[in-house]
Design a protein around this motif. Structure first.
Motif, PDB file in Angstrom:
ATOM      1  N   GLY A 162       0.780  -1.227   0.000  1.00 22.55           N
ATOM      2  CA  GLY A 162       0.000   0.000   0.000  1.00 22.55           C
ATOM      3  C   GLY A 162       0.813   1.278   0.000  1.00 22.55           C
ATOM      4  O   GLY A 162       2.040   1.283   0.155  1.00 22.55           O
ATOM      5  N   LEU A 163       0.112   2.410  -0.172  1.00 25.58           N
ATOM      6  CA  LEU A 163       0.764   3.717  -0.278  1.00 25.58           C
ATOM      7  C   LEU A 163       1.437   4.143   1.019  1.00 25.58           C
ATOM      8  O   LEU A 163       2.485   4.793   0.994  1.00 25.58           O
ATOM      9  N   SER A 164       0.859   3.795   2.142  1.00 27.69           N
ATOM     10  CA  SER A 164       1.451   4.178   3.428  1.00 27.69           C
ATOM     11  C   SER A 164       2.842   3.577   3.578  1.00 27.69           C
ATOM     12  O   SER A 164       3.777   4.226   4.058  1.00 27.69           O
ATOM     13  N   HIS A 165       2.981   2.324   3.144  1.00 26.75           N
ATOM     14  CA  HIS A 165       4.287   1.673   3.208  1.00 26.75           C
ATOM     15  C   HIS A 165       5.284   2.382   2.298  1.00 26.75           C
ATOM     16  O   HIS A 165       6.427   2.657   2.691  1.00 26.75           O
ATOM     17  N   ALA A 166       4.855   2.724   1.074  1.00 25.49           N
ATOM     18  CA  ALA A 166       5.754   3.397   0.137  1.00 25.49           C
ATOM     19  C   ALA A 166       6.206   4.745   0.685  1.00 25.49           C
ATOM     20  O   ALA A 166       7.393   5.096   0.630  1.00 25.49           O
ATOM     21  N   LEU A 167       5.281   5.516   1.241  1.00 28.48           N
ATOM     22  CA  LEU A 167       5.627   6.827   1.794  1.00 28.48           C
ATOM     23  C   LEU A 167       6.584   6.704   2.974  1.00 28.48           C
ATOM     24  O   LEU A 167       7.531   7.483   3.114  1.00 28.48           O
TER      25      LEU A 167
ATOM     26  N   ARG B 279      -1.364  17.677  -2.245  1.00 30.58           N
ATOM     27  CA  ARG B 279      -1.798  17.671  -0.852  1.00 30.58           C
ATOM     28  C   ARG B 279      -0.791  18.350   0.070  1.00 30.58           C
ATOM     29  O   ARG B 279      -1.170  18.997   1.040  1.00 30.58           O
ATOM     30  N   ALA B 280       0.489  18.195  -0.245  1.00 29.11           N
ATOM     31  CA  ALA B 280       1.513  18.808   0.601  1.00 29.11           C
ATOM     32  C   ALA B 280       1.424  20.324   0.583  1.00 29.11           C
ATOM     33  O   ALA B 280       1.824  20.988   1.556  1.00 29.11           O
ATOM     34  N   TYR B 281       0.895  20.892  -0.492  1.00 28.85           N
ATOM     35  CA  TYR B 281       0.811  22.349  -0.620  1.00 28.85           C
ATOM     36  C   TYR B 281      -0.546  22.915  -0.225  1.00 28.85           C
ATOM     37  O   TYR B 281      -0.737  24.135  -0.238  1.00 28.85           O
ATOM     38  N   LEU B 282      -1.505  22.039   0.108  1.00 29.64           N
ATOM     39  CA  LEU B 282      -2.802  22.526   0.558  1.00 29.64           C
ATOM     40  C   LEU B 282      -2.713  22.987   2.015  1.00 29.64           C
ATOM     41  O   LEU B 282      -2.008  22.375   2.813  1.00 29.64           O
ATOM     42  N   PRO B 283      -3.410  24.059   2.372  1.00 29.55           N
ATOM     43  CA  PRO B 283      -3.394  24.508   3.772  1.00 29.55           C
ATOM     44  C   PRO B 283      -4.059  23.485   4.686  1.00 29.55           C
ATOM     45  O   PRO B 283      -4.935  22.731   4.253  1.00 29.55           O
TER      46      PRO B 283
ATOM     47  N   THR C 133      -9.673  19.919   2.483  1.00 34.53           N
ATOM     48  CA  THR C 133      -9.752  18.557   1.965  1.00 34.53           C
ATOM     49  C   THR C 133      -9.484  18.540   0.469  1.00 34.53           C
ATOM     50  O   THR C 133     -10.001  19.379  -0.278  1.00 34.53           O
ATOM     51  N   ALA C 134      -8.678  17.608   0.034  1.00 34.72           N
ATOM     52  CA  ALA C 134      -8.381  17.470  -1.396  1.00 34.72           C
ATOM     53  C   ALA C 134      -9.640  17.073  -2.154  1.00 34.72           C
ATOM     54  O   ALA C 134     -10.549  16.435  -1.607  1.00 34.72           O
ATOM     55  N   VAL C 135      -9.698  17.446  -3.444  1.00 32.39           N
ATOM     56  CA  VAL C 135     -10.908  17.194  -4.235  1.00 32.39           C
ATOM     57  C   VAL C 135     -11.089  15.725  -4.570  1.00 32.39           C
ATOM     58  O   VAL C 135     -12.180  15.314  -4.971  1.00 32.39           O
ATOM     59  N   SER C 136     -10.042  14.919  -4.431  1.00 30.72           N
ATOM     60  CA  SER C 136     -10.180  13.493  -4.708  1.00 30.72           C
ATOM     61  C   SER C 136      -9.283  12.699  -3.764  1.00 30.72           C
ATOM     62  O   SER C 136      -8.265  13.216  -3.292  1.00 30.72           O
ATOM     63  N   PRO C 137      -9.628  11.447  -3.478  1.00 24.70           N
ATOM     64  CA  PRO C 137      -8.816  10.638  -2.562  1.00 24.70           C
ATOM     65  C   PRO C 137      -7.469  10.288  -3.186  1.00 24.70           C
ATOM     66  O   PRO C 137      -7.325  10.234  -4.408  1.00 24.70           O
ATOM     67  N   LEU C 138      -6.476  10.043  -2.333  1.00 16.18           N
ATOM     68  CA  LEU C 138      -5.147   9.661  -2.803  1.00 16.18           C
ATOM     69  C   LEU C 138      -5.156   8.166  -3.115  1.00 16.18           C
ATOM     70  O   LEU C 138      -5.227   7.327  -2.208  1.00 16.18           O
ATOM     71  N   VAL C 139      -5.072   7.822  -4.391  1.00 15.93           N
ATOM     72  CA  VAL C 139      -5.123   6.416  -4.795  1.00 15.93           C
ATOM     73  C   VAL C 139      -3.805   5.943  -5.409  1.00 15.93           C
ATOM     74  O   VAL C 139      -3.622   4.751  -5.650  1.00 15.93           O
ATOM     75  N   SER C 140      -2.891   6.882  -5.671  1.00 17.85           N
ATOM     76  CA  SER C 140      -1.604   6.494  -6.245  1.00 17.85           C
ATOM     77  C   SER C 140      -0.566   7.571  -5.962  1.00 17.85           C
ATOM     78  O   SER C 140      -0.900   8.711  -5.644  1.00 17.85           O
TER      79      SER C 140
ATOM     80  N   ARG D 296      -8.717  12.342 -12.255  1.00 18.38           N
ATOM     81  CA  ARG D 296      -9.230  13.631 -11.817  1.00 18.38           C
ATOM     82  C   ARG D 296      -8.105  14.616 -11.525  1.00 18.38           C
ATOM     83  O   ARG D 296      -8.293  15.577 -10.787  1.00 18.38           O
ATOM     84  N   SER D 297      -6.951  14.393 -12.107  1.00 18.99           N
ATOM     85  CA  SER D 297      -5.807  15.238 -11.789  1.00 18.99           C
ATOM     86  C   SER D 297      -6.014  16.694 -12.207  1.00 18.99           C
ATOM     87  O   SER D 297      -5.478  17.609 -11.577  1.00 18.99           O
ATOM     88  N   THR D 298      -6.806  16.921 -13.254  1.00 27.05           N
ATOM     89  CA  THR D 298      -7.065  18.304 -13.672  1.00 27.05           C
ATOM     90  C   THR D 298      -7.799  19.063 -12.573  1.00 27.05           C
ATOM     91  O   THR D 298      -7.511  20.238 -12.315  1.00 27.05           O
ATOM     92  N   GLU D 299      -8.736  18.407 -11.902  1.00 30.73           N
ATOM     93  CA  GLU D 299      -9.445  19.046 -10.796  1.00 30.73           C
ATOM     94  C   GLU D 299      -8.491  19.349  -9.653  1.00 30.73           C
ATOM     95  O   GLU D 299      -8.590  20.391  -8.999  1.00 30.73           O
ATOM     96  N   GLU D 300      -7.549  18.448  -9.408  1.00 31.63           N
ATOM     97  CA  GLU D 300      -6.552  18.692  -8.364  1.00 31.63           C
ATOM     98  C   GLU D 300      -5.660  19.867  -8.727  1.00 31.63           C
ATOM     99  O   GLU D 300      -5.287  20.665  -7.866  1.00 31.63           O
ATOM    100  N   ALA D 301      -5.324  19.985 -10.009  1.00 28.37           N
ATOM    101  CA  ALA D 301      -4.524  21.121 -10.461  1.00 28.37           C
ATOM    102  C   ALA D 301      -5.264  22.428 -10.231  1.00 28.37           C
ATOM    103  O   ALA D 301      -4.680  23.428  -9.774  1.00 28.37           O
TER     104      ALA D 301
END
Length: 377
Positions: free
Chosen positions: A253-258, A277-281, A285-292, A356-361
């Protein structure tokens, strides 16, 4: 009617006729469109005379006159002057009793950035020979919108101007412009970006044509429209095409990779969703869940071995990339023990990424607008 475009084999008359035919084919058969002839108001300066006009007639008999300005070549910085010229003529025509229903730019090619500028300056339409068409008239109600090419197929062998922001040198200038304070001169920018002065000059000339920077009389950059700049860069830079990419899976999973990345000794920089996400205050909440995860690594194969990542064709959760240039490391920022790509790089990667990366941008650019000048639309 041949003062524009003769060198490129397209006269004003040909452009106007092509535009008229394209609009006629898009309108219902019960509508008509014909070339128009306006009586020029006495005393009107010749510089304000439009290159052409046509009259659209609806089934109920209502009519609208549309004014045309033709250009053999048009770049975004030209649009303000074109719009003002057409508006002056429209004003004079209306003072003479002729109601103007629309203003239209006609050229062999109208780029995406030029079209965006046209919208900002309230031009109601454009047409080019690649199929881009927009016409908006309020009375009678008309709205036509057709997409053509985003790149020109027309080439002039005598034109040596830079056309693309593809490549590491252009990327370095773009990223530096997003980070550095202005005003900044050509040579100073080159030194900061670690590129040649000639490269800096050519990139700035392109960006000036594209109306994403403002320059003073001495050529120094005095303002940067960062959102427009990164958007323009993203037409030539694509995260999955500009970098060497390996799709991998961390079975744990992602937690292990991080967690493993925090102890990594080689150069690794996170980008994409995790970086956004690192640059969000805090608290937003981010517009989409972290899946990768998406990351740049100087030693992709070694990193995969140390993290236990498996190369896969489907079901990936970690995208490992060898970057197009070391600038991704130089410009990175450290946040809570991990290195993240510079905000402009993250925005470009998200704008050209999947899902949904465009929405995150968009969310990240909105946040950047609150803390850094130049990120507003």
């Amino acid at each position: 009617m041949s003062r524009n475009g003769v060198e490129r084999g397209t006269t004003e008359a040909e452009l106007i006729w092509s535009a008229l035919l394209a609009i006629r084919s898009a309108l219902p058969s019960t509508w008509t469109i014909e070339p128009g002839v306006l009586t020029i108001q006495a005393g009107l300066r010749r510089a304000y005379k439009p290159d052409g006009q046509f009259v659209i007639t609806a089934p109920d008999g209502s009519k609208a006159t549309v004014l045309l300005e033709c250009k053999a070549v048009v770049v975004p910085r030209d649009v303000a002057g074109i719009a003002e010229q057409l508006k002056q003529y429209a004003k004079a025509a209306e003072e003479g009793g002729v109601k103007i229903g629309g203003l239209m730019l006609v050229a062999p090619f109208v780029s995406p950035t030029t079209r965006a500028q046209a919208e900002q300056h309230h031009l109601m339409g454009w047409f080019d020979l690649t199929g881009n068409l927009r016409l908006r008239v309020e009375q009678p109600a008309v709205f036509l919108d057709r997409a053509g090419a985003d790149r020109s197929g027309f080439r002039d062998p005598a034109d040596r101007l830079l056309k693309s922001l593809r490549g590491p040198a252009a990327a370095k200038v773009v990223l530096e412009l997003c980070e550095t304070s202005v005003p900044v001169g050509v040579r100073d920018l080159a030194a900061r970006a670690q590129v040649g002065a000639a490269t800096s000059a050519r990139v700035l000339e392109l960006l000036d044509r594209e109306a994403v920077i403002t320059r003073g009389e001495d050529g120094a950059v005095t303002a940067v429209r960062k959102r427009a700049l990164v958007d323009r860069w993203s037409r030539d830079y694509k995260v999955l095409a500009s970098n060497e990419v390996i799709a991998t899976l961390d079975p744990r999973g992602l937690s292990h990779a991080l967690a493993m990345l925090r102890d990594e000794d080689s150069r690794v920089v996170l980008t994409g969703s995790a970086a956004a996400r690192a640059y969000l205050p805090q608290g937003l909440t981010a517009v989409s869940p972290l899946v990768s995860l998406s990351l740049y690594a100087e030693d992709p194969i070694g990193l995969m071995d140390r993290l236990g990542l498996k190369s896969v064709e489907r079901g990936m959760n970690v995208l490992v990339m060898r970057p197009y240039d070391d600038v991704v490391y130089v410009r990175s920022r450290r946040v809570e023990g991990l290195d993240y790509a510079a905000p402009a790089q993250v925005v470009a990667d998200l704008l050209t990424g999947p899902g949904r990366s465009t929405e995150e941008a968009e969310q990240l650019m909105t946040v950047l607008d609150t803390s850094e000048a130049g990120w507003k639309e």
